[in-house]
Design an enzyme around this catalytic site. Sequence first.
Site, PDB file in Angstrom:
ATOM      1  CG  ASP A   1      -1.880   1.168   1.215  1.00  0.00           C
ATOM      2  OD1 ASP A   1      -2.869   1.104   0.472  1.00  0.00           O
ATOM      3  OD2 ASP A   1      -1.640   2.141   1.948  1.00  0.00           O
TER       4      ASP A   1
ATOM      5  CG  ASP B   1      -4.145   8.685 -12.478  1.00  0.00           C
ATOM      6  OD1 ASP B   1      -4.497   8.200 -11.391  1.00  0.00           O
ATOM      7  OD2 ASP B   1      -4.942   9.170 -13.296  1.00  0.00           O
TER       8      ASP B   1
ATOM      9  CD  GLU C   1      -4.590   4.238  -1.863  1.00  0.00           C
ATOM     10  OE1 GLU C   1      -4.787   4.710  -0.725  1.00  0.00           O
ATOM     11  OE2 GLU C   1      -5.434   4.296  -2.774  1.00  0.00           O
TER      12      GLU C   1
ATOM     13  CG  ASN D   1      -4.388  11.248  -5.562  1.00  0.00           C
ATOM     14  OD1 ASN D   1      -3.690  11.282  -6.576  1.00  0.00           O
ATOM     15  ND2 ASN D   1      -4.985  10.146  -5.143  1.00  0.00           N
TER      16      ASN D   1
END
Length: 285
Positions: A130, A147, A173, A138
Amino acid sequence: MTALRPEVADFDSDGRSDEDRAASEGTGLVQLHESIAALLASRGQWRQAYQHLRSAFDLVYADQDEQPHVPEQLRREVDRLRREHAEAREQSLRDSLTDSYNRRYLDERLLDMVTDKGATADGLAIALIDLDWFKQVNDTFGHLLGDRVLQRVVELLQEELPEDAFCARYGGEEFVLVLPGVDASSGVEIAESARMRVERHAWASLAPGLRVTVSIGLAYEPPAGDAPNRPPVAPEQQLLRADSLLYTAKQSGRNAVAYREGGRVRLAGPAAGRRGIAEPRVAGY
């Protein structure tokens, strides 16, 4: 004088001769065989697809005394269908953003690796990964850069993987490294190397101030012969145990690989010296 009339047998009701009608029916049969061949090929039934293409070929050259010898042409056509099917199948098993395998492929492969008794033939390590603080990435740098981060992380995770190992996107993620045929220590080394590659990558080249790390939970199942009395472990249980160890890595400071050795939960690499290692979420594991 005797009247002349056409031979009824030579024409049908719409004015076509028997010859034209036969040719039309033959063309229809050829097209039918080709359509069936394409359908069978889409299902991976190559032998049956080849047989229908062969039937279409025989119909095309049925009125010739000597049929040309072109079985290679048919084999090429089947090979083309096989490649198209394989490409479509591969795309259906890939994550569209990162090009890693998707959850569907992960589930299928894990089922293939585990025997009906829930044991693995050669040992299996599963690393659940993770990204740390990815929401902040973000929020700070935008989803487009987020991304790109995911894509680059996958590239780093897939570097130096052993044969038959693969990376799959688990969701969001989270990613999974599946490492078949390795022993426990090798699994830890591979996971720790992946963590270090992510940590040491030049993330600032994507955006000034960007830093990315990952936390990893590594679950290991020994070969069936090494633990004959071990209770069966389904793939879902393996992933659950990896998730529990991922929780430990997160709660113990992140940017670490958590694994179990000798009945104790440990952290790999530099994180091994941390104090207060959290307990896994799964009781008894």
